[in-house]
Design a protein around this motif. Structure first.
Motif, PDB file in Angstrom:
ATOM      1  N   VAL A 147      -2.253  -5.183  -0.807  1.00  0.00           N
ATOM      2  CA  VAL A 147      -2.419  -4.262   0.519  1.00  0.00           C
ATOM      3  C   VAL A 147      -3.186  -5.012   1.568  1.00  0.00           C
ATOM      4  O   VAL A 147      -2.796  -5.205   2.940  1.00  0.00           O
ATOM      5  CB  VAL A 147      -2.944  -2.968   0.062  1.00  0.00           C
ATOM      6  CG1 VAL A 147      -3.294  -2.247   1.389  1.00  0.00           C
ATOM      7  CG2 VAL A 147      -1.971  -2.047  -0.582  1.00  0.00           C
TER       8      VAL A 147
ATOM      9  N   GLU B 286       0.390   5.598  -4.157  1.00  0.00           N
ATOM     10  CA  GLU B 286       1.324   5.985  -3.244  1.00  0.00           C
ATOM     11  C   GLU B 286       1.537   4.672  -2.262  1.00  0.00           C
ATOM     12  O   GLU B 286       2.698   4.128  -1.997  1.00  0.00           O
ATOM     13  CB  GLU B 286       0.905   6.977  -2.106  1.00  0.00           C
ATOM     14  CG  GLU B 286       1.942   7.554  -1.245  1.00  0.00           C
ATOM     15  CD  GLU B 286       1.208   8.787  -0.466  1.00  0.00           C
ATOM     16  OE1 GLU B 286       1.078   8.547   0.753  1.00  0.00           O
ATOM     17  OE2 GLU B 286       0.875   9.874  -0.968  1.00  0.00           O
ATOM     18  N   LEU B 287       0.509   3.873  -2.299  1.00  0.00           N
ATOM     19  CA  LEU B 287       0.432   2.380  -1.699  1.00  0.00           C
ATOM     20  C   LEU B 287       1.144   1.530  -2.614  1.00  0.00           C
ATOM     21  O   LEU B 287       1.943   0.632  -2.047  1.00  0.00           O
ATOM     22  CB  LEU B 287      -0.951   1.773  -1.354  1.00  0.00           C
ATOM     23  CG  LEU B 287      -1.635   2.310  -0.185  1.00  0.00           C
ATOM     24  CD1 LEU B 287      -3.264   2.002  -0.208  1.00  0.00           C
ATOM     25  CD2 LEU B 287      -1.104   1.947   0.944  1.00  0.00           C
TER      26      LEU B 287
ATOM     27  N   GLN C  27       3.870   1.915  -4.323  1.00  0.00           N
ATOM     28  CA  GLN C  27       4.964   2.621  -4.003  1.00  0.00           C
ATOM     29  C   GLN C  27       5.776   1.857  -2.973  1.00  0.00           C
ATOM     30  O   GLN C  27       6.990   2.162  -2.697  1.00  0.00           O
ATOM     31  CB  GLN C  27       5.404   4.073  -4.446  1.00  0.00           C
ATOM     32  CG  GLN C  27       4.969   4.508  -5.799  1.00  0.00           C
ATOM     33  CD  GLN C  27       5.646   3.666  -6.975  1.00  0.00           C
ATOM     34  OE1 GLN C  27       6.715   3.616  -6.660  1.00  0.00           O
ATOM     35  NE2 GLN C  27       5.038   3.411  -7.889  1.00  0.00           N
ATOM     36  N   ASN C  28       4.829   1.885  -1.752  1.00  0.00           N
ATOM     37  CA  ASN C  28       5.136   1.198  -0.485  1.00  0.00           C
ATOM     38  C   ASN C  28       6.368   0.050  -0.792  1.00  0.00           C
ATOM     39  O   ASN C  28       6.156  -0.764  -1.717  1.00  0.00           O
ATOM     40  CB  ASN C  28       3.945   0.507   0.221  1.00  0.00           C
ATOM     41  CG  ASN C  28       4.359   0.146   1.473  1.00  0.00           C
ATOM     42  OD1 ASN C  28       4.978  -1.035   1.674  1.00  0.00           O
ATOM     43  ND2 ASN C  28       4.374   0.896   2.740  1.00  0.00           N
ATOM     44  N   SER C  29       7.256   0.216   0.131  1.00  0.00           N
ATOM     45  CA  SER C  29       8.462  -0.901   0.093  1.00  0.00           C
ATOM     46  C   SER C  29       8.055  -2.146   0.116  1.00  0.00           C
ATOM     47  O   SER C  29       8.679  -3.021  -0.728  1.00  0.00           O
ATOM     48  CB  SER C  29       9.798  -0.397   0.997  1.00  0.00           C
ATOM     49  OG  SER C  29       9.043  -0.409   2.332  1.00  0.00           O
ATOM     50  N   SER C  30       7.122  -2.562   0.906  1.00  0.00           N
ATOM     51  CA  SER C  30       6.526  -3.988   1.374  1.00  0.00           C
ATOM     52  C   SER C  30       5.962  -4.388   0.123  1.00  0.00           C
ATOM     53  O   SER C  30       6.067  -5.627  -0.600  1.00  0.00           O
ATOM     54  CB  SER C  30       5.832  -4.120   2.423  1.00  0.00           C
ATOM     55  OG  SER C  30       6.490  -3.904   3.473  1.00  0.00           O
TER      56      SER C  30
ATOM     57  N   GLN D 178       6.219  -3.017  -3.147  1.00  0.00           N
ATOM     58  CA  GLN D 178       6.988  -3.166  -4.212  1.00  0.00           C
ATOM     59  C   GLN D 178       7.790  -4.332  -4.343  1.00  0.00           C
ATOM     60  O   GLN D 178       8.027  -5.063  -5.439  1.00  0.00           O
ATOM     61  CB  GLN D 178       7.975  -1.848  -4.309  1.00  0.00           C
ATOM     62  CG  GLN D 178       7.304  -0.817  -4.682  1.00  0.00           C
ATOM     63  CD  GLN D 178       7.365  -0.295  -6.139  1.00  0.00           C
ATOM     64  OE1 GLN D 178       8.654  -0.145  -6.644  1.00  0.00           O
ATOM     65  NE2 GLN D 178       6.436  -0.265  -6.880  1.00  0.00           N
TER      66      GLN D 178
END
Length: 336
Positions: A245, A267-268, A270-273, A275
């Motif tokens: 992150v 939640e972070l 699972q962020n698309s970037s 992931q």
């Protein structure tokens, strides 16, 4: 099925509260442990202008690791060639190859290993040098050849010294180049995941045998965090998620201590970037990671895995690498 080699890529990540000397000592202790549990090689990356990464003077750290070990191969994953003069790199690695015979690898990459401003500070003509990457590799090959003894410009320390070259890449450009030159190919899928499968396909399809290599040889980077339980591995992995992150937001700092997984961190993660960047990350108990690694090997058909384990605590990192070695021995036993 073939035996899959397993190796380590180290960035000398600096944990919050640790000194650079402690970081370098931890790298050496890890390499010594890796040697004892069957890892093939220990590579160090080249990065610049980051307080959290200690592997800036890569060839010096390689010498320190090689001096403190006996049999494991040690090398660069990689030297970012546009940052350097091919002559100087040939002299450095020729010297290493003389001091530690048949143990030194020279992995070469095209990226700067830093931001654009720092790349310019390292070498004002960096972007021109990056465009000349194939020619720069040819220069290094020439400096290592005994035929260069008659040239006006020589790297006398390198001539005839056995230091294998590897092409590193994170895109398909490098796949074409490695195939054309008939060199082994290492893909940085521990962070650059998008082009892995396509790059491997290109490399295999276009490979031309050379004096260095008769048939294709592929390596792939994977993030590995193994602990006694899935829950403990998840907790340890919070340091990695916070680091990623930070990379994505430009807030780069020291490796943070792990915490219990929070809803915000989950939640972070699972962020698309995040992931996408960590697509080839295998985190969990031995049983969990073994299944994931077995599937990755089946999907990619790589010859070697190079594991990246960014963990806050040095002992946790060593344990993770020990457990990963057990996984690889079990998988290789199943393959035979």
């Amino acid at each position: 099925m073939k035996k899959i080699e397993y190796s380590i890529l180290d960035l000398a990540i600096v944990s919050q509260g640790s000194s650079l000397k402690e970081t370098f000592d931890n790298s050496l202790l890890l390499a010594q442990t890796a040697e004892n549990v069957g890892y093939k090689r220990f590579w160090l990356a080249e990065h610049h202008n980051s307080i959290a990464i200690g592997s800036s003077a890569t060839s010096i750290l390689i010498g320190n690791i090689a001096e403190g070990t006996k049999t494991i191969r040690v090398g660069s994953g990689g030297i970012m060639l546009p940052n350097h003069s091919p002559l100087i790199i040939a002299e450095q690695f020729g010297t290493l190859g003389i001091l530690y015979p048949n143990r030194i690898d020279l992995g070469l990459g095209r990226a700067p290993g830093t931001d654009q401003l720092t790349a310019q500070a390292i070498r004002s003509d960096f972007f021109q040098a990056a465009q000349s990457f194939p020619l720069e590799i040819e220069k290094i090959q020439r400096y290592f050849s005994t035929e260069n003894a008659d040239a006006k410009v020589r790297a006398t320390l390198a001539e005839g010294v056995d230091v294998p070259l590897y092409i590193l890449g994170s895109s398909t450009d490098s796949a074409h180049l490695a195939a054309k030159k008939g060199l082994p190919y290492a893909f940085a899928s521990h962070f650059a995941t998008t082009h892995l499968m396509n790059a491997l396909k290109i490399y295999h399809n276009e490979f031309q045998p050379s004096s260095e290599l008769e048939k294709p040889y592929t390596m792939a980077g994977v993030n590995i965090i193994v602990a006694d339980t899935d829950e403990e591995a998840e907790r340890i992995s919070t340091s990695l998620y916070k680091m990623i992150v930070g990379l994505l937001t430009g807030n780069r700092g020291f490796m943070q201590a792990p915490v219990d997984m929070t809803e915000e961190l989950r939640e972070l993660s699972q962020n698309s970037s995040v992931q996408q960047m960590l697509k080839y990350s295998f985190i969990g108990s031995k049983e969990t990671v073994k299944k994931q690694v077995k599937q990755f090997i089946a999907d990619t058909q790589v010859d070697e895995l190079i594991a990246v384990t960014n963990i806050y605590d040095g002992q946790d990192r060593i344990k993770s690498y020990q457990l990963f070695a057990e996984i690889m021995k079990e998988l290789n036993g199943e393959n035979s």
